[in-house]
Design a protein around this motif. Structure first.
Motif, PDB file in Angstrom:
ATOM      1  N   SER A   1       9.978  33.575  44.867  1.00 43.62           N
ATOM      2  CA  SER A   1       9.217  34.804  44.928  1.00 43.62           C
ATOM      3  C   SER A   1       7.747  34.457  45.154  1.00 43.62           C
ATOM      4  O   SER A   1       7.201  33.577  44.497  1.00 43.62           O
ATOM      5  CB  SER A   1       9.404  35.561  43.611  1.00 43.62           C
ATOM      6  N   ILE A   2       7.127  35.149  46.058  1.00 41.37           N
ATOM      7  CA  ILE A   2       5.715  34.927  46.375  1.00 41.37           C
ATOM      8  C   ILE A   2       5.029  36.281  46.477  1.00 41.37           C
ATOM      9  O   ILE A   2       5.532  37.184  47.148  1.00 41.37           O
ATOM     10  CB  ILE A   2       5.541  34.173  47.711  1.00 41.37           C
ATOM     11  N   HIS A   3       3.882  36.397  45.817  1.00 50.03           N
ATOM     12  CA  HIS A   3       3.083  37.615  45.924  1.00 50.03           C
ATOM     13  C   HIS A   3       1.622  37.243  46.007  1.00 50.03           C
ATOM     14  O   HIS A   3       1.136  36.408  45.245  1.00 50.03           O
ATOM     15  CB  HIS A   3       3.340  38.545  44.738  1.00 50.03           C
ATOM     16  N   GLY A   4       0.930  37.869  46.947  1.00 43.62           N
ATOM     17  CA  GLY A   4      -0.491  37.625  47.128  1.00 43.62           C
ATOM     18  C   GLY A   4      -1.300  38.857  46.777  1.00 43.62           C
ATOM     19  O   GLY A   4      -0.785  39.843  46.242  1.00 43.62           O
ATOM     20  N   ALA A   5      -2.559  38.804  47.113  1.00 39.42           N
ATOM     21  CA  ALA A   5      -3.508  39.853  46.750  1.00 39.42           C
ATOM     22  C   ALA A   5      -3.111  41.236  47.263  1.00 39.42           C
ATOM     23  O   ALA A   5      -3.407  42.237  46.626  1.00 39.42           O
ATOM     24  CB  ALA A   5      -4.897  39.486  47.266  1.00 39.42           C
ATOM     25  N   ASN A   6      -2.430  41.289  48.395  1.00 43.30           N
ATOM     26  CA  ASN A   6      -2.094  42.581  48.989  1.00 43.30           C
ATOM     27  C   ASN A   6      -0.788  43.177  48.486  1.00 43.30           C
ATOM     28  O   ASN A   6      -0.445  44.288  48.861  1.00 43.30           O
ATOM     29  CB  ASN A   6      -2.043  42.456  50.515  1.00 43.30           C
ATOM     30  N   SER A   7      -0.065  42.452  47.644  1.00 42.31           N
ATOM     31  CA  SER A   7       1.238  42.967  47.211  1.00 42.31           C
ATOM     32  C   SER A   7       1.298  43.317  45.724  1.00 42.31           C
ATOM     33  O   SER A   7       2.365  43.617  45.205  1.00 42.31           O
ATOM     34  CB  SER A   7       2.349  41.971  47.557  1.00 42.31           C
ATOM     35  N   VAL A   8       0.149  43.278  45.061  1.00 46.22           N
ATOM     36  CA  VAL A   8       0.087  43.630  43.641  1.00 46.22           C
ATOM     37  C   VAL A   8      -1.108  44.560  43.407  1.00 46.22           C
ATOM     38  O   VAL A   8      -2.075  44.537  44.170  1.00 46.22           O
ATOM     39  CB  VAL A   8      -0.029  42.384  42.744  1.00 46.22           C
ATOM     40  N   PRO A   9      -1.030  45.365  42.344  1.00 46.52           N
ATOM     41  CA  PRO A   9      -2.135  46.297  42.076  1.00 46.52           C
ATOM     42  C   PRO A   9      -3.471  45.595  41.817  1.00 46.52           C
ATOM     43  O   PRO A   9      -4.507  46.038  42.295  1.00 46.52           O
ATOM     44  CB  PRO A   9      -1.692  47.053  40.829  1.00 46.52           C
ATOM     45  N   ARG A  10      -3.414  44.486  41.061  1.00 47.76           N
ATOM     46  CA  ARG A  10      -4.644  43.751  40.732  1.00 47.76           C
ATOM     47  C   ARG A  10      -4.432  42.279  41.063  1.00 47.76           C
ATOM     48  O   ARG A  10      -3.635  41.608  40.424  1.00 47.76           O
ATOM     49  CB  ARG A  10      -4.976  43.903  39.250  1.00 47.76           C
ATOM     50  N   PRO A  11      -5.160  41.765  42.039  1.00 49.10           N
ATOM     51  CA  PRO A  11      -5.010  40.344  42.393  1.00 49.10           C
ATOM     52  C   PRO A  11      -5.679  39.444  41.355  1.00 49.10           C
ATOM     53  O   PRO A  11      -6.299  39.916  40.401  1.00 49.10           O
ATOM     54  CB  PRO A  11      -5.706  40.249  43.749  1.00 49.10           C
ATOM     55  N   LYS A  12      -5.543  38.134  41.554  1.00 46.89           N
ATOM     56  CA  LYS A  12      -6.228  37.186  40.680  1.00 46.89           C
ATOM     57  C   LYS A  12      -7.703  37.563  40.589  1.00 46.89           C
ATOM     58  O   LYS A  12      -8.265  38.004  41.589  1.00 46.89           O
ATOM     59  CB  LYS A  12      -6.107  35.758  41.240  1.00 46.89           C
ATOM     60  N   PRO A  13      -8.271  37.497  39.422  1.00 50.80           N
ATOM     61  CA  PRO A  13      -7.895  36.697  38.267  1.00 50.80           C
ATOM     62  C   PRO A  13      -6.886  37.358  37.327  1.00 50.80           C
ATOM     63  O   PRO A  13      -6.568  36.806  36.285  1.00 50.80           O
ATOM     64  CB  PRO A  13      -9.219  36.481  37.543  1.00 50.80           C
ATOM     65  N   GLY A  17       0.376  39.233  39.917  1.00 49.72           N
ATOM     66  CA  GLY A  17       1.237  38.527  40.870  1.00 49.72           C
ATOM     67  C   GLY A  17       2.242  37.634  40.169  1.00 49.72           C
ATOM     68  O   GLY A  17       3.421  37.589  40.533  1.00 49.72           O
ATOM     69  N   ILE A  18       1.791  36.938  39.152  1.00 45.79           N
ATOM     70  CA  ILE A  18       2.682  36.071  38.376  1.00 45.79           C
ATOM     71  C   ILE A  18       3.739  36.915  37.673  1.00 45.79           C
ATOM     72  O   ILE A  18       4.933  36.586  37.704  1.00 45.79           O
ATOM     73  CB  ILE A  18       1.883  35.245  37.339  1.00 45.79           C
ATOM     74  N   LEU A  19       3.316  38.015  37.073  1.00 51.41           N
ATOM     75  CA  LEU A  19       4.259  38.877  36.356  1.00 51.41           C
ATOM     76  C   LEU A  19       5.296  39.490  37.295  1.00 51.41           C
ATOM     77  O   LEU A  19       6.480  39.597  36.942  1.00 51.41           O
ATOM     78  CB  LEU A  19       3.497  39.968  35.601  1.00 51.41           C
ATOM     79  N   LYS A  20       4.885  39.854  38.498  1.00 54.15           N
ATOM     80  CA  LYS A  20       5.826  40.410  39.473  1.00 54.15           C
ATOM     81  C   LYS A  20       6.838  39.349  39.904  1.00 54.15           C
ATOM     82  O   LYS A  20       8.032  39.626  40.018  1.00 54.15           O
ATOM     83  CB  LYS A  20       5.071  40.972  40.683  1.00 54.15           C
ATOM     84  N   CYS A  21       6.372  38.129  40.120  1.00 51.26           N
ATOM     85  CA  CYS A  21       7.288  37.030  40.453  1.00 51.26           C
ATOM     86  C   CYS A  21       8.267  36.782  39.307  1.00 51.26           C
ATOM     87  O   CYS A  21       9.461  36.589  39.540  1.00 51.26           O
ATOM     88  CB  CYS A  21       6.508  35.753  40.771  1.00 51.26           C
ATOM     89  N   CYS A  22       7.767  36.794  38.085  1.00 54.11           N
ATOM     90  CA  CYS A  22       8.636  36.590  36.921  1.00 54.11           C
ATOM     91  C   CYS A  22       9.727  37.650  36.879  1.00 54.11           C
ATOM     92  O   CYS A  22      10.902  37.335  36.652  1.00 54.11           O
ATOM     93  CB  CYS A  22       7.821  36.641  35.631  1.00 54.11           C
ATOM     94  N   GLN A  23       9.338  38.886  37.084  1.00 52.82           N
ATOM     95  CA  GLN A  23      10.296  39.988  37.055  1.00 52.82           C
ATOM     96  C   GLN A  23      11.373  39.787  38.123  1.00 52.82           C
ATOM     97  O   GLN A  23      12.566  39.917  37.841  1.00 52.82           O
ATOM     98  CB  GLN A  23       9.574  41.313  37.274  1.00 52.82           C
TER      99      GLN A  23
END
Length: 90
Positions: A1-13, A17-23
């Motif tokens: 699973s890979i998620h970047g800044a454009n695929s999550v509501p709040r990008p890093k920091p 993204g990590i939580l979405k990959c975990c799910q």
């Protein structure tokens, strides 16, 4: 699973993204050893409550930048050091 800044509501920091990959992978953040090369990687790992955050020194930031980031549990100069650091958390 890979998620970047454009695929999550709040990008890093943030750890979204990590939580979405975990799910998607059916794991919990406390099972994740996150490896990154930037301060925002460490911050995202801390925000997501990962088991560990390991910084690598062959990426976009040098040792001086990464050693000042409190979120990294360890820093690695080589892939051998990285392998040993990961093993410590398994």
């Amino acid at each position: 699973s890979i998620h970047g800044a454009n695929s999550v509501p709040r990008p890093k920091p943030f750890g979204d993204g990590i939580l979405k990959c975990c799910q998607e992978m059916g794991v919990t953040p406390d099972q994740v050893i996150y490896v990154g090369d930037a301060p925002t990687d460490a911050q995202a790992a801390v925000d997501a409550k990962c088991r560990a955050a390991i910084g690598v020194l062959w990426g976009s930031n040098n040792e001086e930048v990464l050693k000042n980031e409190e979120g990294f549990d360890t820093l690695c100069k080589t892939t051998e050091e990285l392998s040993n650091a990961i093993a410590k958390y398994l």
